[in-house]
Design a protein around this motif. Structure first.
Motif, PDB file in Angstrom:
ATOM      1  N   ARG A 100       8.579 -24.352  -8.566  1.00 26.45           N
ATOM      2  CA  ARG A 100       7.991 -23.262  -9.344  1.00 26.45           C
ATOM      3  C   ARG A 100       6.474 -23.452  -9.399  1.00 26.45           C
ATOM      4  NH1 ARG A 100       9.836 -19.515 -12.958  1.00 26.45           N
ATOM      5  NH2 ARG A 100       8.358 -18.818 -14.545  1.00 26.45           N
ATOM      6  N   PHE A 101       5.726 -22.507  -8.851  1.00 26.65           N
ATOM      7  CA  PHE A 101       4.267 -22.574  -8.847  1.00 26.65           C
ATOM      8  C   PHE A 101       3.727 -21.155  -8.676  1.00 26.65           C
ATOM      9  CE2 PHE A 101       5.539 -22.618  -4.471  1.00 26.65           C
ATOM     10  CZ  PHE A 101       4.544 -21.960  -3.771  1.00 26.65           C
ATOM     11  N   PRO A 102       2.434 -20.929  -8.973  1.00 29.55           N
ATOM     12  CA  PRO A 102       1.863 -19.574  -8.820  1.00 29.55           C
ATOM     13  C   PRO A 102       1.843 -19.159  -7.348  1.00 29.55           C
ATOM     14  CG  PRO A 102       0.144 -21.173  -9.349  1.00 29.55           C
ATOM     15  CD  PRO A 102       1.452 -21.879  -9.535  1.00 29.55           C
ATOM     16  N   LEU A 103       2.713 -18.239  -6.993  1.00 28.99           N
ATOM     17  CA  LEU A 103       2.888 -17.852  -5.588  1.00 28.99           C
ATOM     18  C   LEU A 103       1.664 -17.159  -5.004  1.00 28.99           C
ATOM     19  CD1 LEU A 103       6.570 -16.554  -5.758  1.00 28.99           C
ATOM     20  CD2 LEU A 103       5.765 -18.797  -5.006  1.00 28.99           C
ATOM     21  N   GLN A 104       0.785 -16.637  -5.860  1.00 32.32           N
ATOM     22  CA  GLN A 104      -0.409 -15.938  -5.367  1.00 32.32           C
ATOM     23  C   GLN A 104      -1.310 -16.852  -4.537  1.00 32.32           C
ATOM     24  OE1 GLN A 104       0.656 -16.028  -8.463  1.00 32.32           O
ATOM     25  NE2 GLN A 104       0.547 -14.022  -9.472  1.00 32.32           N
ATOM     26  N   VAL A 105      -1.209 -18.159  -4.764  1.00 33.49           N
ATOM     27  CA  VAL A 105      -2.100 -19.071  -4.040  1.00 33.49           C
ATOM     28  C   VAL A 105      -1.771 -19.115  -2.548  1.00 33.49           C
ATOM     29  CG1 VAL A 105      -2.473 -20.518  -6.068  1.00 33.49           C
ATOM     30  CG2 VAL A 105      -0.663 -21.123  -4.460  1.00 33.49           C
ATOM     31  N   LEU A 106      -0.581 -18.686  -2.163  1.00 34.34           N
ATOM     32  CA  LEU A 106      -0.211 -18.724  -0.746  1.00 34.34           C
ATOM     33  C   LEU A 106      -1.042 -17.743   0.081  1.00 34.34           C
ATOM     34  CD1 LEU A 106       3.664 -19.156  -1.056  1.00 34.34           C
ATOM     35  CD2 LEU A 106       1.950 -20.887  -0.474  1.00 34.34           C
ATOM     36  N   PRO A 107      -1.070 -16.439  -0.259  1.00 33.71           N
ATOM     37  CA  PRO A 107      -1.963 -15.549   0.505  1.00 33.71           C
ATOM     38  C   PRO A 107      -3.434 -15.845   0.258  1.00 33.71           C
ATOM     39  CG  PRO A 107      -0.929 -14.363  -1.315  1.00 33.71           C
ATOM     40  CD  PRO A 107      -0.220 -15.681  -1.201  1.00 33.71           C
ATOM     41  N   LEU A 108      -3.784 -16.310  -0.956  1.00 33.88           N
ATOM     42  CA  LEU A 108      -5.178 -16.624  -1.240  1.00 33.88           C
ATOM     43  C   LEU A 108      -5.665 -17.806  -0.418  1.00 33.88           C
ATOM     44  CD1 LEU A 108      -5.389 -16.161  -5.123  1.00 33.88           C
ATOM     45  CD2 LEU A 108      -6.269 -14.650  -3.339  1.00 33.88           C
ATOM     46  N   SER A 109      -4.771 -18.744  -0.098  1.00 36.93           N
ATOM     47  CA  SER A 109      -5.176 -19.876   0.737  1.00 36.93           C
ATOM     48  C   SER A 109      -5.535 -19.417   2.150  1.00 36.93           C
ATOM     49  CB  SER A 109      -4.056 -20.925   0.800  1.00 36.93           C
ATOM     50  OG  SER A 109      -2.921 -20.435   1.497  1.00 36.93           O
ATOM     51  N   ALA A 110      -4.853 -18.352   2.627  1.00 34.53           N
ATOM     52  CA  ALA A 110      -5.188 -17.788   3.943  1.00 34.53           C
ATOM     53  C   ALA A 110      -6.588 -17.196   3.918  1.00 34.53           C
ATOM     54  CB  ALA A 110      -4.159 -16.723   4.341  1.00 34.53           C
TER      55      ALA A 110
END
Length: 281
Positions: A100-110
């Motif tokens: 469980r973690f803030p999923l928004q960081v995945l596209p933001l990391s791109a």
């Protein structure tokens, strides 16, 4: 409550930084030159496109390599972010399902990964431009700030949108790939903006509804200063959209409004669909 919110924000930023750092290390792991490959890219492109479009095809745009790269680097950052963001959630399916973690960081990391490369490549381009004796230093460079801000907002919005839709609809990555291939030609890089004005006349504003076209135009005005060029037949070619600055600020304001709309839409779609990510994956 406020302390908890600040703590969560710090966690998100730390996670985002670690993901960006990890992506950079993975990309250049085992490479002899490592990150230097990214910095060499603008030099190679400058040489290649100068030869092709100034020596072979004679586009009529003076120092075409500088004109082209002024827009291409920011476009590549946008296209790379959106393309990578498409698979950012799907590619981390095991992590999404188990942790469980803030999923928004995945596209933001791109977006962050592409932004790091873009900033360093832009610095290389500016140094090369000065080294070639091109008159770069001037007030036009200030356009990089609002243009970069619009590009960032639009890129984040599109990345959030496509990353969420790619989980639910598996054809989205293929559609994005095709769209980006066509989209690049809707930006005045290979051709001078004056050609668009000659074809569309009073309907040029329709072309300028594309935020990335406006961003590219502003980056070109910031770095490339030859507003017009003389063709072999003696006629004038309008290379840049306008020799001044107000024109670009007005267009950037409109592009910024569109980008904010895309950002709001991207965040809304991501939040609406993220509850079903684990099930869809």
């Amino acid at each position: 409550m406020a302390k908890r919110s600040r703590a969560q924000s710090r966690v998100r930023w730390e996670l985002l930084r670690n993901l960006i750092r990890k992506d950079i290390k993975v990309k250049y792991k085992g490479s002899t030159l490592g990150f230097a490959w990214s910095l060499a890219n603008p030099l190679l492109l400058l040489v290649v496109y100068t030869f092709v479009f100034q020596v072979v095809f004679k586009s009529g745009v003076p120092r075409f390599g500088i004109y082209f790269l002024s827009g291409l680097l920011v476009w590549n950052a946008f296209a790379g972010s959106v393309s990578t963001a498409c698979g950012s959630v799907v590619g981390n399916a095991n992590l999404v399902k188990k942790v469980r973690f803030p999923l928004q960081v995945l596209p933001l990391s791109a977006v962050g990964f592409a932004a790091v490369h873009f900033v360093l490549q832009l610095l290389v381009l500016l140094v090369l431009t000065l080294a070639l004796g091109y008159p770069l230093i001037g007030g036009g460079l200030l356009l990089l700030v609002p243009a970069g801000a619009v590009a960032l907002v639009f890129t984040v919005g599109m990345s959030m949108l496509v990353s969420a839709l790619s989980v639910r609809f598996k054809d989205v990555p293929h559609l994005v790939e095709v769209a980006l291939m066509a989209w690049i030609w809707l930006n005045p890089m290979v051709y001078a903006f004056g050609l668009i004005q000659q074809r569309l006349h009073e309907y040029t504003w329709v072309y300028e509804l594309n935020p990335m076209a406006v961003v590219v135009m502003a980056f070109q005005r910031a770095i490339y200063v030859d507003a017009t060029a003389t063709k072999p037949d003696g006629s004038q070619l309008q290379v840049l959209a306008d020799p001044g600055y107000l024109y670009y600020l007005e267009r950037l304001a409109m592009a910024g409004a569109i980008s904010l709309g895309v950002l709001v839409l991207g965040i809304w779609v991501f939040r609406k669909l993220q509850a079903d990510f684990a099930e869809d994956l």
